[in-house]
Design a protein around this motif. Structure first.
Motif, PDB file in Angstrom:
ATOM      1  N   ALA A  94      -9.493  16.195   3.608  1.00 36.02           N
ATOM      2  CA  ALA A  94      -8.364  16.218   2.678  1.00 36.02           C
ATOM      3  C   ALA A  94      -7.230  15.344   3.184  1.00 36.02           C
ATOM      4  O   ALA A  94      -6.635  14.551   2.430  1.00 36.02           O
ATOM      5  N   THR A  95      -6.924  15.466   4.460  1.00 36.71           N
ATOM      6  CA  THR A  95      -5.845  14.666   5.049  1.00 36.71           C
ATOM      7  C   THR A  95      -6.175  13.187   4.999  1.00 36.71           C
ATOM      8  O   THR A  95      -5.316  12.348   4.696  1.00 36.71           O
ATOM      9  N   ARG A  96      -7.431  12.852   5.264  1.00 37.46           N
ATOM     10  CA  ARG A  96      -7.848  11.439   5.285  1.00 37.46           C
ATOM     11  C   ARG A  96      -7.669  10.789   3.913  1.00 37.46           C
ATOM     12  O   ARG A  96      -7.122   9.679   3.805  1.00 37.46           O
ATOM     13  N   LEU A  97      -8.112  11.446   2.879  1.00 41.42           N
ATOM     14  CA  LEU A  97      -8.002  10.864   1.538  1.00 41.42           C
ATOM     15  C   LEU A  97      -6.543  10.720   1.129  1.00 41.42           C
ATOM     16  O   LEU A  97      -6.146   9.697   0.551  1.00 41.42           O
ATOM     17  N   ALA A  98      -5.736  11.727   1.436  1.00 41.72           N
ATOM     18  CA  ALA A  98      -4.310  11.644   1.107  1.00 41.72           C
ATOM     19  C   ALA A  98      -3.631  10.529   1.892  1.00 41.72           C
ATOM     20  O   ALA A  98      -2.751   9.822   1.365  1.00 41.72           O
ATOM     21  N   THR A  99      -4.043  10.347   3.137  1.00 44.75           N
ATOM     22  CA  THR A  99      -3.453   9.299   3.967  1.00 44.75           C
ATOM     23  C   THR A  99      -3.780   7.919   3.429  1.00 44.75           C
ATOM     24  O   THR A  99      -2.923   7.030   3.386  1.00 44.75           O
ATOM     25  N   ILE A 100      -5.031   7.716   3.009  1.00 42.91           N
ATOM     26  CA  ILE A 100      -5.424   6.426   2.429  1.00 42.91           C
ATOM     27  C   ILE A 100      -4.564   6.114   1.208  1.00 42.91           C
ATOM     28  O   ILE A 100      -4.022   5.011   1.069  1.00 42.91           O
ATOM     29  N   ALA A 101      -4.414   7.087   0.333  1.00 45.27           N
ATOM     30  CA  ALA A 101      -3.646   6.866  -0.891  1.00 45.27           C
ATOM     31  C   ALA A 101      -2.177   6.588  -0.597  1.00 45.27           C
ATOM     32  O   ALA A 101      -1.518   5.855  -1.347  1.00 45.27           O
ATOM     33  N   ALA A 102      -1.652   7.162   0.481  1.00 50.45           N
ATOM     34  CA  ALA A 102      -0.219   7.042   0.793  1.00 50.45           C
ATOM     35  C   ALA A 102       0.108   5.828   1.662  1.00 50.45           C
ATOM     36  O   ALA A 102       1.291   5.575   1.926  1.00 50.45           O
ATOM     37  N   LEU A 103      -0.886   5.083   2.110  1.00 52.47           N
ATOM     38  CA  LEU A 103      -0.607   3.924   2.957  1.00 52.47           C
ATOM     39  C   LEU A 103       0.328   2.942   2.258  1.00 52.47           C
ATOM     40  O   LEU A 103       0.234   2.737   1.040  1.00 52.47           O
ATOM     41  N   PRO A 104       1.211   2.291   3.005  1.00 52.74           N
ATOM     42  CA  PRO A 104       2.059   1.268   2.385  1.00 52.74           C
ATOM     43  C   PRO A 104       1.267   0.021   1.992  1.00 52.74           C
ATOM     44  O   PRO A 104       1.699  -0.765   1.151  1.00 52.74           O
ATOM     45  N   GLN A 105       0.087  -0.161   2.607  1.00 48.64           N
ATOM     46  CA  GLN A 105      -0.761  -1.299   2.247  1.00 48.64           C
ATOM     47  C   GLN A 105      -1.497  -1.037   0.930  1.00 48.64           C
ATOM     48  O   GLN A 105      -1.731   0.117   0.557  1.00 48.64           O
ATOM     49  N   VAL A 106      -1.862  -2.095   0.257  1.00 47.32           N
ATOM     50  CA  VAL A 106      -2.766  -1.988  -0.890  1.00 47.32           C
ATOM     51  C   VAL A 106      -4.180  -1.838  -0.331  1.00 47.32           C
ATOM     52  O   VAL A 106      -4.623  -2.641   0.492  1.00 47.32           O
ATOM     53  N   VAL A 107      -4.882  -0.795  -0.775  1.00 51.05           N
ATOM     54  CA  VAL A 107      -6.209  -0.485  -0.250  1.00 51.05           C
ATOM     55  C   VAL A 107      -7.265  -0.874  -1.278  1.00 51.05           C
ATOM     56  O   VAL A 107      -7.197  -0.444  -2.441  1.00 51.05           O
ATOM     57  N   ILE A 108      -8.229  -1.666  -0.851  1.00 53.94           N
ATOM     58  CA  ILE A 108      -9.303  -2.144  -1.726  1.00 53.94           C
ATOM     59  C   ILE A 108     -10.629  -1.618  -1.194  1.00 53.94           C
ATOM     60  O   ILE A 108     -10.957  -1.792  -0.020  1.00 53.94           O
ATOM     61  N   ALA A 109     -11.393  -0.954  -2.054  1.00 55.17           N
ATOM     62  CA  ALA A 109     -12.751  -0.535  -1.705  1.00 55.17           C
ATOM     63  C   ALA A 109     -13.711  -1.612  -2.189  1.00 55.17           C
ATOM     64  O   ALA A 109     -13.723  -1.961  -3.376  1.00 55.17           O
ATOM     65  N   ASP A 110     -14.497  -2.141  -1.276  1.00 57.73           N
ATOM     66  CA  ASP A 110     -15.466  -3.211  -1.532  1.00 57.73           C
ATOM     67  C   ASP A 110     -16.842  -2.560  -1.434  1.00 57.73           C
ATOM     68  O   ASP A 110     -17.339  -2.302  -0.342  1.00 57.73           O
ATOM     69  N   VAL A 111     -17.465  -2.278  -2.593  1.00 57.94           N
ATOM     70  CA  VAL A 111     -18.600  -1.354  -2.633  1.00 57.94           C
ATOM     71  C   VAL A 111     -19.916  -2.072  -2.930  1.00 57.94           C
ATOM     72  O   VAL A 111     -20.103  -2.651  -4.002  1.00 57.94           O
TER      73      VAL A 111
END
Length: 269
Positions: A94-111
């Motif tokens: 839970a903490t990990r997913l919330a942390t990813i969403a809250a990062l100041p960086q733009v996060v891109i998943a390359d799937v």
């Protein structure tokens, strides 16, 4: 930044762009304690790093992430210790997913390839999700006697509650076209090469934005509403721990490892 090619998480940095590559290809990049420990450490660093502007998360060996490593999760333990370990593991998810969403960086998943269970959670916590045409997506937890505890609100946030509900209750695998149609990913590319090129183009687009303005925009998006209700994460962790420490999970994981149907499964005539 990890340069050891045998490390479970490879981290590459090119100026303002950080690439996190899940690197357990023999296990389709399933998440064990070592991998998530290194990922969590990276996320903690990035939360304080104003020089990094983009995080790209991908997987090695043609797959994104198969979710929790069931070989590790199914290790025999005394009941109380097993319950405590599963509870702790799910809280960290839970903490990990919330942390990813809250990062100041733009996060891109390359799937590419499989994005299952917890791997699907990573896709939905990212700001932008791009996939190759052969990518596959699933939340198969109920088929293993488990529950999609911490990924569920992120799925509902990305796809809508109805589509997320079908995905987690049916437990079936969907292809990239359906993932695109339901909003699970933002764009589907013909193959791995096209995906790499498109990811590079999206990164270049993002870098045209001012770093402070991008971070503030992400904060404004978050202010529109938290995908996870205030008391959900703990309730989800408790539900996951109960199921993971129970008999259904024991049978489901054993069946998965043996590549057979679990005892409760029946195929309609």
């Amino acid at each position: 930044m990890s340069t050891d090619e045998q490390a479970p998480l490879l981290v590459r940095r090119d100026g303002a762009v950080v690439r996190a590559i899940l690197n357990r290809p023999a296990r389709r990049n399933a998440m064990n304690a070592e991998l998530v420990g290194q990922l969590d450490a990276l996320l903690a660093e990035l939360a304080e790093d104003r020089g990094a502007r983009v995080l790209v998360i991908s997987g090695a060996g043609g797959h994104f992430c198969a979710g929790l490593d069931l070989a590790e999760a199914g290790t025999p333990l005394p009941p109380e210790e097993k319950l405590a370990r599963q509870l702790s593991r799910n809280r960290r998810t839970a903490t990990r997913l919330a942390t990813i969403a809250a990062l100041p960086q733009v996060v891109i998943a390359d799937v590419e390839g499989s994005a299952f269970a917890g791997g699907l959670g990573l896709v939905c916590a990212a700001d932008i999700a791009l996939a190759s045409a052969e990518a596959r997506f699933a939340a198969p937890e109920v088929r293993r006697g488990l529950v999609p505890a911490q990924i569920l609100p992120w799925l509902a946030h990305r796809m809508g509650r109805s589509q997320a509900g079908r995905l987690v209750l049916q437990g079936a695998t969907i292809g990239a076209p359906q993932a695109l149609a339901t909003g699970l990913v933002h764009e589907v590319l013909p193959d791995a090469a096209a995906l790499a090129a498109r990811t590079a183009a999206v990164v270049a687009d993002v870098l045209q934005g001012a770093p402070g303005a991008l971070a503030e925009t992400k904060a404004l998006l978050a202010a529109l509403g938290d995908p996870v209700p205030g008391d959900y994460a703990e309730a989800g962790a408790q539900a996951f721990a109960r199921c993971a420490a129970g008999g259904e999970a024991e049978e489901g994981i054993a069946a998965f490892k043996a590549k057979r149907q679990p005892a409760w499964a029946s195929i309609p005539a």
